[in-house]
Design a protein around this motif. Structure first.
Motif, PDB file in Angstrom:
ATOM      1  N   ALA A  76       0.836  -1.202   0.000  1.00  0.00           N
ATOM      2  CA  ALA A  76       0.000   0.000   0.000  1.00  0.00           C
ATOM      3  C   ALA A  76       0.873   1.254   0.000  1.00  0.00           C
ATOM      4  CB  ALA A  76      -0.926   0.003   1.214  1.00  0.00           C
ATOM      5  N   GLU A 133      -7.146 -14.397   6.987  1.00  0.00           N
ATOM      6  CA  GLU A 133      -7.860 -13.121   7.090  1.00  0.00           C
ATOM      7  C   GLU A 133      -7.201 -12.060   6.191  1.00  0.00           C
ATOM      8  OE1 GLU A 133      -7.110 -11.044  10.725  1.00  0.00           O
ATOM      9  OE2 GLU A 133      -9.051 -10.050  10.713  1.00  0.00           O
ATOM     10  N   MET A 134      -5.866 -12.051   6.202  1.00  0.00           N
ATOM     11  CA  MET A 134      -5.149 -11.012   5.484  1.00  0.00           C
ATOM     12  C   MET A 134      -5.076 -11.283   3.976  1.00  0.00           C
ATOM     13  SD  MET A 134      -4.998  -9.340   8.078  1.00  0.00           S
ATOM     14  CE  MET A 134      -4.563  -7.889   7.167  1.00  0.00           C
ATOM     15  N   ILE A 139      -7.878  -9.476   2.574  1.00  0.00           N
ATOM     16  CA  ILE A 139      -7.700  -8.022   2.666  1.00  0.00           C
ATOM     17  C   ILE A 139      -6.683  -7.558   1.615  1.00  0.00           C
ATOM     18  CG2 ILE A 139      -6.894  -6.166   4.192  1.00  0.00           C
ATOM     19  CD1 ILE A 139      -8.284  -7.798   6.506  1.00  0.00           C
ATOM     20  N   ILE A 181      -3.104   8.917   0.137  1.00  0.00           N
ATOM     21  CA  ILE A 181      -4.314   8.112  -0.087  1.00  0.00           C
ATOM     22  C   ILE A 181      -4.723   7.362   1.187  1.00  0.00           C
ATOM     23  CG2 ILE A 181      -3.879   7.758  -2.557  1.00  0.00           C
ATOM     24  CD1 ILE A 181      -3.086   4.794  -1.724  1.00  0.00           C
ATOM     25  N   GLY A 182      -5.944   6.911   1.195  1.00  0.00           N
ATOM     26  CA  GLY A 182      -6.444   6.055   2.267  1.00  0.00           C
ATOM     27  C   GLY A 182      -6.673   4.658   1.725  1.00  0.00           C
ATOM     28  N   VAL A 183      -6.320   3.665   2.528  1.00  0.00           N
ATOM     29  CA  VAL A 183      -6.476   2.271   2.120  1.00  0.00           C
ATOM     30  C   VAL A 183      -7.263   1.541   3.214  1.00  0.00           C
ATOM     31  CG1 VAL A 183      -5.230   0.133   1.551  1.00  0.00           C
ATOM     32  CG2 VAL A 183      -4.234   2.355   0.940  1.00  0.00           C
ATOM     33  N   GLY A 184      -8.255   0.763   2.818  1.00  0.00           N
ATOM     34  CA  GLY A 184      -8.953  -0.094   3.782  1.00  0.00           C
ATOM     35  C   GLY A 184     -10.055   0.565   4.586  1.00  0.00           C
ATOM     36  N   PRO A 185     -10.963   1.303   3.921  1.00  0.00           N
ATOM     37  CA  PRO A 185     -12.043   1.971   4.653  1.00  0.00           C
ATOM     38  C   PRO A 185     -13.115   1.000   5.144  1.00  0.00           C
ATOM     39  CG  PRO A 185     -12.419   2.176   2.314  1.00  0.00           C
ATOM     40  CD  PRO A 185     -11.078   1.502   2.473  1.00  0.00           C
ATOM     41  N   LEU A 186     -13.932   1.504   6.039  1.00  0.00           N
ATOM     42  CA  LEU A 186     -15.173   0.804   6.366  1.00  0.00           C
ATOM     43  C   LEU A 186     -16.075   0.987   5.161  1.00  0.00           C
ATOM     44  CD1 LEU A 186     -17.160  -0.560   8.361  1.00  0.00           C
ATOM     45  CD2 LEU A 186     -17.717   1.720   9.199  1.00  0.00           C
ATOM     46  N   ASP A 187     -16.601  -0.098   4.644  1.00  0.00           N
ATOM     47  CA  ASP A 187     -17.284  -0.076   3.353  1.00  0.00           C
ATOM     48  C   ASP A 187     -18.650  -0.727   3.538  1.00  0.00           C
ATOM     49  OD1 ASP A 187     -17.258   0.602   0.667  1.00  0.00           O
ATOM     50  OD2 ASP A 187     -16.308  -1.267   0.022  1.00  0.00           O
ATOM     51  N   LEU A 188     -19.650   0.074   3.692  1.00  0.00           N
ATOM     52  CA  LEU A 188     -20.968  -0.429   4.087  1.00  0.00           C
ATOM     53  C   LEU A 188     -21.820  -0.820   2.863  1.00  0.00           C
ATOM     54  CD1 LEU A 188     -21.472   1.784   7.241  1.00  0.00           C
ATOM     55  CD2 LEU A 188     -20.775  -0.604   7.071  1.00  0.00           C
ATOM     56  N   TYR A 248     -21.669   0.666  -0.845  1.00  0.00           N
ATOM     57  CA  TYR A 248     -20.554   0.567  -1.797  1.00  0.00           C
ATOM     58  C   TYR A 248     -19.869  -0.795  -1.868  1.00  0.00           C
ATOM     59  CZ  TYR A 248     -20.834   5.649  -2.088  1.00  0.00           C
ATOM     60  OH  TYR A 248     -21.263   6.923  -2.281  1.00  0.00           O
ATOM     61  N   HIS A 307     -17.583  -2.712  -4.944  1.00  0.00           N
ATOM     62  CA  HIS A 307     -16.150  -2.995  -4.849  1.00  0.00           C
ATOM     63  C   HIS A 307     -15.867  -4.471  -5.095  1.00  0.00           C
ATOM     64  CE1 HIS A 307     -15.812   0.956  -2.468  1.00  0.00           C
ATOM     65  NE2 HIS A 307     -15.563   1.141  -3.749  1.00  0.00           N
ATOM     66  N   PHE A 330     -12.922   6.818   8.689  1.00  0.00           N
ATOM     67  CA  PHE A 330     -12.622   6.404   7.311  1.00  0.00           C
ATOM     68  C   PHE A 330     -13.750   5.512   6.803  1.00  0.00           C
ATOM     69  CE2 PHE A 330      -9.186   4.201   4.475  1.00  0.00           C
ATOM     70  CZ  PHE A 330      -9.644   4.908   3.374  1.00  0.00           C
ATOM     71  N   PHE A 365      -3.214   6.973   4.901  1.00  0.00           N
ATOM     72  CA  PHE A 365      -3.761   6.226   6.031  1.00  0.00           C
ATOM     73  C   PHE A 365      -4.091   4.809   5.589  1.00  0.00           C
ATOM     74  CE2 PHE A 365      -7.449   4.574   8.287  1.00  0.00           C
ATOM     75  CZ  PHE A 365      -7.096   4.762   9.613  1.00  0.00           C
ATOM     76  N   HIS A 382      -5.929   1.096   7.034  1.00  0.00           N
ATOM     77  CA  HIS A 382      -6.517   0.150   7.991  1.00  0.00           C
ATOM     78  C   HIS A 382      -6.527  -1.185   7.285  1.00  0.00           C
ATOM     79  CE1 HIS A 382     -10.279  -2.163   8.763  1.00  0.00           C
ATOM     80  NE2 HIS A 382      -9.699  -2.218   9.938  1.00  0.00           N
TER      81      HIS A 382
END
Ligand SMILES: Cc1ncc(C[n+]2csc(CCOP(=O)(O)OP(=O)(O)O)c2C)c(N)n1
Lengths: 393, 291
Positions: free
Chosen positions: A71, A90-91, A94, A207-214, A217, A221, B38, B49, B51
């Motif tokens: 990332a 798990e990873m 991700i 950038i942001g990586v790994g948001p909470l994605d409800l 969306y 994805h 986020f 950032f 997570h």
């Protein structure tokens, strides 16, 4: 000129990694893949690579560190087997959903329990739906060639997915065989630099990586991720063509061995294909039209192409070196059967579970399978489809 | 995040210590901080950032730092990067302790910040190993037979000090943020791994009036329940000694999670907590050469 060497499968992976010179390697020891980080850390200690080797405290952290590194914008690699892969589980998901093209050498080993260090495919088969591209290798040469191609496939802008390159623990990981290596500069030229469009260590565009994605969306994805692995099919072939130009060695989704006019065939993965090919030769000498299809790409699953290759075969045995405990057969069997359904109906197809926990698979065992196919071809009766070979009942 | 929550206040205080010309890659463990800062397609973070999961922010950020080290070696870096991992007490004291310990032991040039709100708040106030003894949580509920959590809080700051890393500190949100600012500066700019443990109250879990956030922090310090100290290059230093050490009741009585302790039959429990705080405070004074 290519370099002729004698290397074990693990050495071949480590040498490929030295030639690739990735930014980060994070790995944790587990038999039979341990030698890969061992050899590689020696390259680091000798100053032969610029890589930051992260000797993590677990495989979960190995994959987590690869995720952080990838990332950030880095080329990241790891190696593992069995329980190590399971601990990463798990990873793995991700890494794939974050669209990070991490590359892994997976040296196949039976997954506990009971604990067992020998080869079967239960580890990588368990990870088959994690979103990773999976390439399988019959021998050291293929493992080496696959690893070099893996980077180009995963990092392709149409793909951006992690790739695992699988080979059989001990059987190929520890067996020293002849191998043709590319020169370092040719590898460098082939794999190039990893230059992602978006990455964390870009001061111009954080950038942001790994948001909470409800629910609004997440589904889109996942859909995009599914499209990416579909697109990887073309990329896999393009990369193979380019690799062939460089090396003369040709790769596809699978290898067909005397399959053209075959009436009976087995479908198989990894090193046992070598044993099976000698059996095919022997049967051919006796006028039996036997053939073999060896899977190289299991994810994405090349269903159409496999169907086209198998559609004229009368009886097929799919060989699974992993249980799936579905009570109807192994993972490869269910995939192949589903691929044929409605497209090439009427083929008799059976499944054999073989070699679990490193149980030896001899040419006799493979002959037994072909004999069963001959019997099915003769009688037209499939009988029990979910079978075992080499086990004491 | 909720009004009166300590976590975002802590994060802002820490990031303020970053020199404006420097870049930072932040990470967070799954938890309240991550899910509320986020949420796709929005982010509250101006810097890069990441997570990835609950138990692995230590390893995740260590991987990013490793990438930076490799890029420095290859001459590929653009910018001076710092690496900060944030985790709640669940992601730090419990499920993430292995990943944290590994990252610190390996010596990555990074800061790990625990915003310690003393329970798993994101999933609805379950006890953690950081939850104080007798606190009422949803998995250590006070009932007619059991008066809340039965175990003492784990002393993670000492555990981290035992890693012999360059900098370990414990702080909270008071004194006009002077203490947390100075500690963040040291943690970020001292080479090598650093660990900051920041007591970050949670109004829902602790059940205090939201405007009392800073008061709760102050009482944690003044009762010596949450001592303010640092361990720099192995040297222990007390950073705050209350002029008048307050009784633990002053801290407990403002929080609903301890309400049951004020029932007549539970008076001895408060006495027990006081004895424990006194002993640990004396131990710390000795370690810091103050006794
Ligand atoms: C492996 C795993 N187990 C459980 C969870 C569910 N979970 C998400 S956040 C969380 C608690 C977080 O608590 P803490 O770290 O104290 O942070 P807080 O929410 O209090 O800020 C839990 C249990 C998860 N995401 N992953």
């Amino acid at each position: 000129m290519a370099i002729r060497e004698r290397l074990s499968g693990n050495e071949a992976m480590a040498v490929a990694m030295r030639q690739i010179n990735p930014d980060v390697v994070a790995a944790f020891p587990i038999t039979p893949s341990t030698e890969i980080p061992q050899y590689f850390s020696q390259f680091v200690s000798n100053g032969e690579v610029d890589t930051e080797f992260v000797a993590v405290e677990s495989e979960h952290s190995a994959m987590s560190a690869c995720i952080g590194a990838a990332a950030a914008g880095a080329r990241a690699m790891t190696a593992t087997s069995a329980n190590g892969l399971a601990l990463m589980w798990e990873m793995l998901y991700i890494a794939a959903s974050s669209r990070l093209p991490i590359t892994m050498s997976c040296v196949n080993r039976a997954l506990s329990g009971p604990i067992n260090i020998h080869n079967d495919h239960s580890d990588s088969m368990g990870a088959r739906d994690s979103g990773w591209i999976q390439l399988y290798s019959e021998n050291n040469q293929e493992a080496y060639d696959n690893l070099l191609q893996a980077l180009r496939i995963g990092e392709h802008e149409d793909v951006m997915l992690p790739v695992m390159v699988c080979q059989d623990g001990f059987i190929t990981s520890h067996a020293v065989e002849n191998i043709e290596l590319l020169e370092d500069d040719k590898v460098k030229g082939f794999v190039g630099e990893y230059e992602p469009d978006h990455y964390m260590m870009n001061p111009k565009e954080p950038i942001g990586v790994g948001p909470l994605d409800l629910p609004a969306y997440y589904f889109e994805h996942k859909r995009q991720q599914a499209e990416a692995i579909k697109r990887s099919k073309k990329v896999i072939m393009d990369v193979a063509k380019e690799y062939e130009k460089l090396t003369g060695r040709s790769y596809g989704y699978f290898e067909e061995y005397k399959l053209n006019d075959a009436e009976i065939a087995i479908v198989i993965i990894n090193s046992t294909a070598g044993t099976a090919k000698t059996v095919v030769d022997k049967l051919r000498d006796n006028g039996i039209k036997a053939g073999l299809l060896k899977i190289r790409v299991f994810r994405p699953f090349p269903a159409e192409e496999i169907t086209a290759a198998l559609k004229n075969v009368k009886a097929i045995a799919v060989m699974d070196k992993a249980e799936s405990f579905s009570a109807v057969g192994g993972p490869l069997f269910t995939e192949i059967k589903a691929a044929l359904y409605g497209v090439a109906d009427g083929i008799n197809i059976i499944n054999y579970i073989y070699g679990l926990g490193g149980r030896d698979v001899r040419s006799d065992d493979i002959e037994l399978v072909y004999n069963a196919l001959l019997e099915i071809q003769k009688t037209g009766k499939t009988g029990e489809t979910y079978r075992y070979v080499g086990v004491r009942e | 995040m909720c009004a009166g929550c300590g976590a975002p206040v802590a994060v802002r205080a820490i990031l303020r210590a970053l020199e404006p010309e420097d870049q930072v890659v932040c990470g967070a463990a799954t938890g309240c901080l991550e899910v509320s800062t986020f949420l796709y397609p929005f982010t509250a973070w101006k810097d890069s950032f990441i997570h990835s999961a609950f138990e692995n922010v230590g390893a995740t950020i260590s991987g990013a730092e490793a990438a930076y080290a490799a890029w420095n070696r290859k001459g590929k870096t653009t910018g001076n990067y710092k690496f900060i991992a944030f985790g709640g007490d669940g992601g730090t004291y419990d499920i993430g302790i292995q990943s944290l310990s590994g990252a610190m032991e390996r010596g990555h040039d990074m800061v790990y910040v625990c915003y310690d709100n003393e329970a798993y708040m994101n999933t609805g106030i379950q006890r953690s190993s950081s939850t104080p003894k007798y606190a009422d949580t949803t998995t250590s509920p006070q009932g007619t037979a059991v008066p809340g959590k039965q175990q003492y809080k784990k002393d993670l700051t000492q555990v981290m000090a035992a890693h012999n890393i360059p900098y370990v500190a414990q702080t909270t949100l008071t004194q006009n943020f002077k203490d947390i600012h100075e500690k963040s500066e040291k943690a970020i700019y001292k080479k090598g791994p650093a660990f900051l443990n920041v007591l970050a109250p949670c109004p829902r879990g602790w059940r205090y009036d939201t405007p009392d956030l800073m008061l709760i922090c102050k009482l944690a310090m003044d009762t010596c329940i949450w001592p303010i100290f640092e361990v720099e290059d192995g040297v222990w230093k007390l950073n705050y000694k209350p002029k008048k050490k307050l009784p633990v009741e002053d801290y407990l009585k403002r929080q609903g999670r301890f309400k049951h302790l004020f029932n007549k039959e539970n008076e001895h429990l408060i006495e027990e907590l006081q004895r424990d705080v006194d002993k640990k405070w004396d131990d710390l004074l000795r370690r810091c050469g103050e006794a």
